[in-house]
Design a protein around this motif. Structure first.
Motif, PDB file in Angstrom:
ATOM      1  N   ILE A   1      17.508   0.886   8.056  1.00 31.76           N
ATOM      2  CA  ILE A   1      17.037  -0.505   7.953  1.00 31.76           C
ATOM      3  C   ILE A   1      16.399  -0.790   6.597  1.00 31.76           C
ATOM      4  CG2 ILE A   1      16.690  -0.682  10.453  1.00 31.76           C
ATOM      5  CD1 ILE A   1      13.669  -0.475   9.954  1.00 31.76           C
ATOM      6  N   GLY A   2      16.134   0.242   5.798  1.00 39.13           N
ATOM      7  CA  GLY A   2      15.528  -0.011   4.491  1.00 39.13           C
ATOM      8  C   GLY A   2      15.508   1.252   3.652  1.00 39.13           C
ATOM      9  N   LYS A   3      15.141   1.071   2.391  1.00 40.47           N
ATOM     10  CA  LYS A   3      15.076   2.176   1.439  1.00 40.47           C
ATOM     11  C   LYS A   3      13.873   1.945   0.539  1.00 40.47           C
ATOM     12  CE  LYS A   3      20.064   1.540   0.985  1.00 40.47           C
ATOM     13  NZ  LYS A   3      21.219   1.463   0.084  1.00 40.47           N
ATOM     14  N   LYS A   4      13.168   2.989   0.222  1.00 40.23           N
ATOM     15  CA  LYS A   4      12.115   2.900  -0.783  1.00 40.23           C
ATOM     16  C   LYS A   4      12.443   3.953  -1.829  1.00 40.23           C
ATOM     17  CE  LYS A   4       8.660   0.938  -0.935  1.00 40.23           C
ATOM     18  NZ  LYS A   4       8.456  -0.336  -1.699  1.00 40.23           N
ATOM     19  N   LYS A   5      13.115   3.503  -2.890  1.00 39.00           N
ATOM     20  CA  LYS A   5      13.586   4.469  -3.880  1.00 39.00           C
ATOM     21  C   LYS A   5      12.426   5.171  -4.582  1.00 39.00           C
ATOM     22  CE  LYS A   5      17.968   2.131  -4.342  1.00 39.00           C
ATOM     23  NZ  LYS A   5      18.964   1.417  -5.141  1.00 39.00           N
ATOM     24  N   ASP A   6      11.351   4.421  -4.859  1.00 34.89           N
ATOM     25  CA  ASP A   6      10.213   5.036  -5.555  1.00 34.89           C
ATOM     26  C   ASP A   6       9.501   6.062  -4.673  1.00 34.89           C
ATOM     27  OD1 ASP A   6       9.544   2.877  -3.919  1.00 34.89           O
ATOM     28  OD2 ASP A   6       7.652   2.544  -4.967  1.00 34.89           O
ATOM     29  N   GLN A   7       9.685   5.956  -3.383  1.00 31.09           N
ATOM     30  CA  GLN A   7       9.096   6.945  -2.465  1.00 31.09           C
ATOM     31  C   GLN A   7      10.146   7.972  -2.011  1.00 31.09           C
ATOM     32  OE1 GLN A   7       5.778   6.601  -1.168  1.00 31.09           O
ATOM     33  NE2 GLN A   7       5.391   4.859  -2.521  1.00 31.09           N
ATOM     34  N   ASN A   8      11.376   7.865  -2.519  1.00 27.73           N
ATOM     35  CA  ASN A   8      12.486   8.763  -2.139  1.00 27.73           C
ATOM     36  C   ASN A   8      12.663   8.796  -0.621  1.00 27.73           C
ATOM     37  OD1 ASN A   8      14.602  10.403  -3.098  1.00 27.73           O
ATOM     38  ND2 ASN A   8      13.490  12.250  -2.480  1.00 27.73           N
ATOM     39  N   ARG A   9      12.807   7.617  -0.030  1.00 27.21           N
ATOM     40  CA  ARG A   9      12.698   7.483   1.414  1.00 27.21           C
ATOM     41  C   ARG A   9      13.712   6.484   1.948  1.00 27.21           C
ATOM     42  NH1 ARG A   9       7.082   4.768   2.457  1.00 27.21           N
ATOM     43  NH2 ARG A   9       6.300   6.878   2.105  1.00 27.21           N
TER      44      ARG A   9
ATOM     45  N   ASP B   1       0.806  -1.236   0.000  1.00 21.41           N
ATOM     46  CA  ASP B   1       0.000   0.000   0.000  1.00 21.41           C
ATOM     47  C   ASP B   1       0.839   1.287   0.000  1.00 21.41           C
ATOM     48  OD1 ASP B   1       1.060  -0.054   2.503  1.00 21.41           O
ATOM     49  OD2 ASP B   1      -0.845  -0.067   3.580  1.00 21.41           O
ATOM     50  N   ASP B   2       2.144   1.169  -0.287  1.00 22.67           N
ATOM     51  CA  ASP B   2       3.041   2.343  -0.286  1.00 22.67           C
ATOM     52  C   ASP B   2       3.084   3.069   1.049  1.00 22.67           C
ATOM     53  OD1 ASP B   2       3.937   1.940  -2.835  1.00 22.67           O
ATOM     54  OD2 ASP B   2       2.544   3.374  -3.755  1.00 22.67           O
ATOM     55  N   HIS B   3       2.692   2.372   2.121  1.00 24.02           N
ATOM     56  CA  HIS B   3       2.631   3.043   3.421  1.00 24.02           C
ATOM     57  C   HIS B   3       4.019   3.292   3.991  1.00 24.02           C
ATOM     58  CE1 HIS B   3       1.698   3.958   7.547  1.00 24.02           C
ATOM     59  NE2 HIS B   3       2.332   2.898   7.959  1.00 24.02           N
ATOM     60  N   ARG B   4       4.911   2.313   3.855  1.00 22.52           N
ATOM     61  CA  ARG B   4       6.181   2.473   4.563  1.00 22.52           C
ATOM     62  C   ARG B   4       7.319   1.730   3.880  1.00 22.52           C
ATOM     63  NH1 ARG B   4       5.207   1.133  10.477  1.00 22.52           N
ATOM     64  NH2 ARG B   4       5.408  -1.050   9.916  1.00 22.52           N
TER      65      ARG B   4
END
Lengths: 375, 375
Positions: free
Chosen positions: B261-269, A134-137
């Motif tokens: 602990i993690g990366k969400k490249k599509d969320q720039n996070r 859900d793109d939440h985290r």
């Protein structure tokens, strides 16, 4: 007059047991196991009640919880925050002491780091891949290449067992209708099953498909293929859950006992000794239809809500109570020294300020239960 | 790599000592005593350093702090939250054990309750009347009738000694310019002196005129007539103080050690293990010119700020870091396992989640200092 210092954290055991029973009945109908998230309660006694009708497994959010619950006799523990190499020695130590502690990760990079550490130290780990639904985290994309890449790294390592997948549908907290929560719940299930099937197709023996949040758990209608649900805040509930439409104010099992310490009539304000530390600064209901400020107000002894009052502001050790509609308070009804109780916006955040629950049964103080805060 | 669990609370002792010295020098020039508010630090060691150049008196916000600091050898303690009858037995017990514990109240109603309890139990109390100087929270009106009414009640009771008046100019926290803080500081002083003079006129032996907040203490230009200043957060400082213009980012002495602990490249996070419990949900800088989210980001080892990064969101045990201007993050610079440090919006709230400070000197871990949280 309740003979406790203020602020204190009060737990109504009967309401809590009713919340547990409601979730157990719902999930029993759907035929799925519950692995309660104990990050809300951080109490061995409460978590035991939550697992009574289930397999006994729990979910934790810190390694301190893992140590605490392992020492309290829980054996099947999922640490549901992405692992890093620096935490593996402690995980390995707990596993070597007999705790079946599972970890999660959500990238090929983390999979490589864990596989390398596991191989170098000959330490075995049970792993779930975290999936984004859900793109939440966080989480790997269920349809993406990196899911398979991470899966293969773990499959090719002699010390890592890829047990399954997990997700947390945190977007359910942004919903404004029950039907929107149901949509998120379906998506949570469907995308987890997609990820599980894709991993099975590359040879993984996926035995666990773990999903959950209190809203999606309560609103799920079909959990075929799901092996376990994780939910935690349902045990107490809070004003945010009420705002989501999945609980009633009367269901909320925890409240903060406070005392009126002052009045500012020209500001239409009562002042209490439950402030930002006692309630937390979580004002999450401000983004819902009904803004509860920092909490709603109960008569301390009866536990009945006092209409039209809310905690409008907080300083470190001061709560500022006013009327929701701006009408003048009846100051004579609130002598200095009167106790009140405050319902929390967010049970997890409010409870975290306390080492103990003052447990009440039928309106009377019964006993204390401890919590394991910190890291 | 810093060999501490994450999240941990790091205290840079040199920065803290510089903050203490800056306040001591400023107040030395103004010729006024400091009674530091220890609610920010809750540490005996730190509070000892804050009182070194002063009379030794401290200010507390909870009776747990009063017990803790009394047991740590502090004798002159002001409990600066409005008293209620339910707390008088504990105050009396601490006083009977040799602690000069002073209390405050801000109404004729509270004065009567205290005077009655004191007389009935033959317990003596030292009392300051709390004065409203800025409509921020509590306090008697300095020019009002109730001030004198409350004063007379205490003067007429054989067991209550009306030592003086106190106020807290919390409105300084809403200022957007240093000159606005100076205006509040003048008002804080002038209205406290007005209240003191009016009480003297009815025969009170006012020996204490106690004012303070970190912003007004730092910006005060003239404190004639004021016997003591209370300030607390200056010892660490935080991003809110920086936003007020009374500290620099480099002055902030505490930070939260965390791990990617993690990366969400599509969320720039980036995702870290310092979330809402580790940082608090205090987003107070959102109402200042520069919104720091839930904190700014430092390189863990050097302690140097990493430009353009902030903690955009928090969940219970997850922090979500992104770029302030929305530009793409350089993900290669943040491998999983990299440690970072987060500067807090509000030092009092962030520190409250920790039992200990990991004290660093010249970039190296030196020792632990404890805190007394709770009530």
């Amino acid at each position: 007059m309740i003979n406790l210092i203020t602020p204190s954290l009060i737990l109504d055991e009967n309401k809590m047991r009713a919340n547990i029973a409601r979730m157990d009945t719902h999930l029993g109908t759907l035929g799925v196991n519950l692995r309660p998230h104990v990050k809300t309660n951080k109490s061995a006694e409460i978590s035991s009640l939550m697992t009574e009708k289930h397999s006994g497994g729990i979910t934790v959010s810190t390694l301190r919880e893992a140590r605490f619950f392992a020492a309290s006799g829980f054996r099947d523990i999922l640490y549901a925050v992405g692992i890093t190499p620096g935490k593996l020695p402690e995980v390995a130590a707990l596993r070597s002491q007999g705790t079946d502690l599972k970890i999660i990760l959500d990238s090929a990079e983390a999979a490589s780091l864990v596989a390398t550490w596991a191989t170098n130290t000959k330490s075995s780990f049970d792993i779930l891949l975290e999936i984004n639904t859900d793109d939440h985290r966080a989480g790997l994309e269920p349809g993406g290449d990196e899911l398979l890449e991470a899966g293969k790294i773990l499959l090719n390592c002699d010390y890592t067992d890829l047990l399954g997948v997990m997700t947390h549908a945190g977007a359910s907290y942004d919903c404004h209708t029950v039907s929107a929560i149901r949509d998120i719940a379906r998506q949570e299930r469907d995308l987890s099953l997609l990820a599980a099937d894709r991993l099975r197709a590359i040879g993984a023996d996926i035995r666990c498909v773990s999903i959950g949040s209190t809203p999606t758990a309560m609103m799920a209608e079909n959990l075929d293929g799901i092996t376990e649900i994780r939910a935690g805040v349902y045990v107490f509930s809070d004003l945010f859950q009420v705002g989501l439409g999945i609980a009633k104010t009367e269901d909320i099992a925890i409240s903060v006992l406070t005392t009126v310490i002052g009045k500012k009539k020209d500001q239409n304000r009562l002042i209490t000794d439950a402030g930002a530390l006692a309630l937390s600064k979580d004002n999450g209901t401000a983004r819902q239809t009904f803004d509860c400020g920092y909490g709603l107000v109960l008569d301390a002894e009866s536990g009945v809500q006092i209409p039209n009052l809310f905690v409008k502001g907080v300083n470190q050790e001061h709560g500022l109570i006013s009327s929701i509609d701006g009408s003048p308070l009846d100051f004579d009804a609130f002598p200095i020294g009167r106790q009140l109780r405050i319902l929390p916006n967010h049970a997890c955040m409010t409870a975290a300020a306390y080492d103990t629950y003052a447990v009440f049964n039928d309106g009377e103080f019964s006993h204390l239960w401890g919590r394991c805060n910190g890291w």
